[in-house]
Design an enzyme around this catalytic site. Structure first.
Site, PDB file in Angstrom:
ATOM      1  N   GLU A   1      55.247 -51.974  -7.377  1.00 26.07           N
ATOM      2  CA  GLU A   1      55.063 -51.323  -8.681  1.00 26.07           C
ATOM      3  C   GLU A   1      53.694 -51.588  -9.302  1.00 26.07           C
ATOM      4  O   GLU A   1      53.083 -50.702  -9.888  1.00 26.07           O
ATOM      5  CB  GLU A   1      56.085 -51.882  -9.677  1.00 26.07           C
TER       6      GLU A   1
ATOM      7  N   TRP B   1      64.744 -54.742 -33.794  1.00 26.45           N
ATOM      8  CA  TRP B   1      65.247 -54.491 -32.452  1.00 26.45           C
ATOM      9  C   TRP B   1      66.731 -54.799 -32.544  1.00 26.45           C
ATOM     10  O   TRP B   1      67.149 -55.943 -32.545  1.00 26.45           O
ATOM     11  CB  TRP B   1      64.566 -55.398 -31.428  1.00 26.45           C
TER      12      TRP B   1
ATOM     13  N   GLU C   1      64.072 -56.841  -4.693  1.00 26.31           N
ATOM     14  CA  GLU C   1      63.425 -56.874  -6.012  1.00 26.31           C
ATOM     15  C   GLU C   1      61.985 -57.372  -5.910  1.00 26.31           C
ATOM     16  O   GLU C   1      61.082 -56.849  -6.564  1.00 26.31           O
ATOM     17  CB  GLU C   1      64.231 -57.742  -6.985  1.00 26.31           C
TER      18      GLU C   1
ATOM     19  N   HIS D   1      66.420 -54.551  14.350  1.00 25.14           N
ATOM     20  CA  HIS D   1      66.851 -53.159  14.574  1.00 25.14           C
ATOM     21  C   HIS D   1      65.757 -52.158  14.220  1.00 25.14           C
ATOM     22  O   HIS D   1      66.021 -50.983  14.028  1.00 25.14           O
ATOM     23  CB  HIS D   1      68.135 -52.889  13.773  1.00 25.14           C
TER      24      HIS D   1
ATOM     25  N   CYS E   1      63.046 -59.229 -33.311  1.00 24.66           N
ATOM     26  CA  CYS E   1      62.492 -58.368 -34.360  1.00 24.66           C
ATOM     27  C   CYS E   1      61.196 -58.998 -34.842  1.00 24.66           C
ATOM     28  O   CYS E   1      60.845 -60.104 -34.451  1.00 24.66           O
ATOM     29  CB  CYS E   1      63.460 -58.285 -35.531  1.00 24.66           C
TER      30      CYS E   1
ATOM     31  N   LYS F   1      58.239 -46.713 -18.423  1.00 26.08           N
ATOM     32  CA  LYS F   1      59.183 -47.793 -18.694  1.00 26.08           C
ATOM     33  C   LYS F   1      60.619 -47.284 -18.646  1.00 26.08           C
ATOM     34  O   LYS F   1      61.542 -47.977 -18.210  1.00 26.08           O
ATOM     35  CB  LYS F   1      58.892 -48.409 -20.055  1.00 26.08           C
TER      36      LYS F   1
ATOM     37  N   LYS G   1      58.740 -55.277  -7.171  1.00 27.78           N
ATOM     38  CA  LYS G   1      57.768 -55.803  -8.144  1.00 27.78           C
ATOM     39  C   LYS G   1      56.343 -55.668  -7.610  1.00 27.78           C
ATOM     40  O   LYS G   1      55.438 -55.210  -8.283  1.00 27.78           O
ATOM     41  CB  LYS G   1      58.064 -57.285  -8.468  1.00 27.78           C
TER      42      LYS G   1
ATOM     43  N   ASN H   1      65.110 -62.513 -38.055  1.00 28.49           N
ATOM     44  CA  ASN H   1      64.945 -62.271 -36.619  1.00 28.49           C
ATOM     45  C   ASN H   1      65.829 -63.283 -35.894  1.00 28.49           C
ATOM     46  O   ASN H   1      65.701 -64.485 -36.119  1.00 28.49           O
ATOM     47  CB  ASN H   1      63.486 -62.468 -36.191  1.00 28.49           C
ATOM     48  N   GLY H   2      66.746 -62.808 -35.069  1.00 31.11           N
ATOM     49  CA  GLY H   2      67.642 -63.729 -34.362  1.00 31.11           C
ATOM     50  C   GLY H   2      69.072 -63.189 -34.390  1.00 31.11           C
ATOM     51  O   GLY H   2      69.293 -62.011 -34.648  1.00 31.11           O
TER      52      GLY H   2
ATOM     53  N   ARG I   1      57.527 -56.156 -31.161  1.00 29.59           N
ATOM     54  CA  ARG I   1      58.729 -56.996 -31.151  1.00 29.59           C
ATOM     55  C   ARG I   1      59.992 -56.181 -31.400  1.00 29.59           C
ATOM     56  O   ARG I   1      61.100 -56.697 -31.230  1.00 29.59           O
ATOM     57  CB  ARG I   1      58.627 -58.093 -32.217  1.00 29.59           C
TER      58      ARG I   1
END
Ligand code: AGP
Length: 603
Positions: free
Chosen positions: A483, A73, A476, A499, A2, A598, A480, A99-100, A27
């Site tokens: 993208e 958040w 992955e 193959h 946050c 996103k 990346k 925050n935490g 944040r």
């Protein structure tokens, strides 16, 4: 993650506090609030949604002498007015922003309720406010010190009391907090962005620091009240760089946040003897599960693939994984020995959501793994394991992928433990997961990654290969690079090359080989030899100390040795940084790649 900000010392408009908060919106942005001392009263205003919603409900020209604000958040309690910060005590005089995550909030809350405190929210944070109230005997600073002694977890807090309009107290353990004062006022915040408007001379507080602010003066002490001296830093960044913490792009910042992000994912996940803890699943009859369905999209699908390899290796269960856009249109066979796991960082991906609904219609139970409290997927699933990675601004998933892996490894270990299959080897894997943040800190600082990426920035094609659990890493890595650099990158299980895909290879088509020292290493070596014979340029990720691999590779990036099943975790930042540097060197903005969003909320 946050954002918190507090300003005290000189009369100012409440909109100044909101402007400061707006700079911290990256944040967290699911709800916001502020508290200010107005005469002897505490003025409070909170709203669900972004900071501008809060701005619209606050009287524009209101003048205050001091105030704290928060943009959220959510981790505990879905976004709502009552869960938004600041939280106040029973007297309505004390306000706290945080925050935490307070790990031991449940037991503290139970004790406080027994003492007659009335809680208004579902948050972990509110215990702090009532504890300060419990300890308050006229000295706010002392009450905060006594409270800090019993808190477990990560926190950065700012506290005000309406009886002390010129005082603010802040404290930090695990979450960032910065303070700066000019000749009129002091500003306390999660990062420098709200402060540099007032002063560029700041102090980054360290874990265990408490700052007592009165007017435009501050004193820093430890949690026992002993004065500590902290160095002042002169901030030269402009505001947008400050938002990125001085990094060029959010993606690079978020990759560098991985160690901190891992720590947040691990909060309360292993006990002191490395036994996995997942209370959310205690009601689930995990022992009787024989079949696991995994459904996800994109990067989340690749995290699921790592879980498949790991779980099938140690658990006598079938793990069937599918991309959600296919899964949702296939006949679903569900019985009470089937568990469905849906993975989605945003919690809003349409195909994954519809897959969950299909499983629910078929009478199945769904465990979601998500990063967004209150998102649709978390609301429609039976239980959610939260990733606690904080908001990710870069479209390409980085820290959230790593937190998905951490949670999925922990989930598999939890199932192993629950089914009495736990061995010393699993304890050793748990130990390595718990200490992975430090290892990854070292890996991220490896300057070789950027250097090597320079050799590959101009290729138009790229092939990633891996075996076993590192097949997921190859897929992955290719995603990346695709993208954000728009290079035609493909990922394959290395054994599949013969193959067909090997036909693609020539000097214009380099190969990124994931070849750590694991039980399939020798197989990977011969696959690398095959690609070398087609004059492809070879970049290999290998285990430190493996000099042999240099003889068959053009470039080698090394990672420390870990348990063979954990290489996807420690190699993730390497493939992310490699793709990042190539995209940046090709002049693209990795944060906002073309054609992508996103969160894919449409089919
Ligand atoms: C990954 O970098 C991409 N942003 C994309 O593939 C993403 O993983 C996919 O859209 C799934 O998103 P989710 O985890 O929010 O459901």
């Amino acid at each position: 993650m946050c954002g918190i900000v507090g300003i005290i010392g000189h009369e100012f408009k409440v909109t100044d506090l909101i402007d400061g908060l707006k700079k911290l919106e990256y944040r967290g942005y699911d709800s916001a609030g502020l508290a200010a001392v107005n005469g002897q009263e505490l003025f409070l205003s909170k709203s669900v949604g972004r900071v501008d919603t809060l701005r619209s409900v606050v009287e524009e020209n209101k003048v205050i002498k001091g105030g704290i604000a928060h943009t959220r958040w959510a981790t505990h309690g879905a976004p709502s007015d009552r869960n938004a910060h600041p939280h106040t005590d029973c007297t309505g005089k004390i306000a706290v922003v945080h925050n935490g995550i307070i790990e031991n909030y449940q037991e503290l809350k139970t004790e406080l309720i027994q003492k007659g405190h009335k809680f208004k929210s579902e948050t972990d944070t509110e215990v702090i406010t009532h504890l300060i109230e419990e300890n308050y005997k006229g000295d706010l600073y002392k009450a905060v010190l006594d409270t800090l002694k019993v808190l477990k977890g990560a926190f950065a807090i700012a506290v005000i009391h309406s009886d002390h309009p010129n005082v603010m107290v802040g404290a930090r353990k695990g979450s960032p907090l910065v303070v700066g004062c000019n000749n009129e006022l002091c500003v306390l915040a999660s990062d420098v962005t709200p402060i540099i408007k007032y002063t560029r001379d700041v102090v980054f507080l360290e874990d265990g620091d408490v700052v007592f602010i009165e007017g435009n003066k501050m004193r820093i002490t430890d949690f026992s009240g002993n004065t500590v001296i902290r160095k002042h830093t002169n901030i030269t960044w402009d505001e947008s760089a400050a938002e990125k913490g001085g990094f060029k792009h959010f993606m690079l910042k978020e990759i560098n946040e991985i160690p901190e992000s891992i720590e947040s994912a691990l909060v309360g996940r292993f006990d002191d003897d490395y036994n996995p803890v997942m209370h959310e699943l205690d009601e689930f009859n995990i022992e009787k599960i024989k079949r696991i369905l995994l459904v996800a999209c994109g990067t989340s699908y690749h995290a699921g693939l790592v879980f498949k390899y790991f779980a099938e290796k140690y658990l006598n269960v079938d793990v069937l994984i599918d991309v959600a856009s296919e899964f949702r249109y296939r006949p679903i066979r569900i019985d009470d020995e089937t568990l469905t796991i849906a993975i989605s960082q945003s919690g809003e991906t349409a195909d994954t959501l519809e897959s969950i609904r299909a499983v629910k219609r078929a009478g199945g139970k769904v465990v979601a793994i998500s990063n967004v409290v209150g998102s649709t997927i978390t609301r429609e699933s039976d239980v959610t394991l939260y990733m606690n990675a904080g908001p990710e601004i870069g479209v390409a998933a980085s820290k959230t992928y790593v937190n998905q892996l951490i949670l999925l490894y922990t989930l598999a270990l939890y199932m192993i433990k629950k089914r009495n299959l736990w061995t010393e080897e699993h304890k050793n894997i748990a130990k390595q997961i718990v200490s992975s943040a430090n290892l990854i800190k070292k890996i991220i600082s490896n300057k070789e990654i950027e250097k090597v990426s320079d050799h590959y920035k101009n290729y138009q094609h790229f092939m990633y290969i891996g075996r076993g659990v590192n097949t997921a890493t190859a897929l992955e890595g290719a995603l990346k690079l695709k993208e954000i650099s728009y290079i035609n990158a493909v990922g394959y299980p290395a054994g599949e090359l013969k193959h067909g895909p090997i036909a693609l290879l020539d000097p214009t088509f380099p190969v990124f080989a994931i070849a750590p020292k694991d039980s399939l290493y020798e197989k990977m070596r011969s696959n690398i030899e095959e690609t070398r014979a087609r004059n492809a340029r070879i970049l290999t990720i290998a285990t430190e100390g493996d000099t042999e691999i240099q003889k068959i590779s053009h470039d080698v990036l090394y990672v420390p040795e870990v348990h063979e099943d954990l290489y996807p975790l420690i190699i993730a930042p390497v493939i992310q940084l490699f793709a990042y540097y190539i995209a940046d060197k090709r002049g693209y903005d990795p944060d906002k790649p073309r054609n992508l969003a996103k969160s894919v909320t449409v089919e």
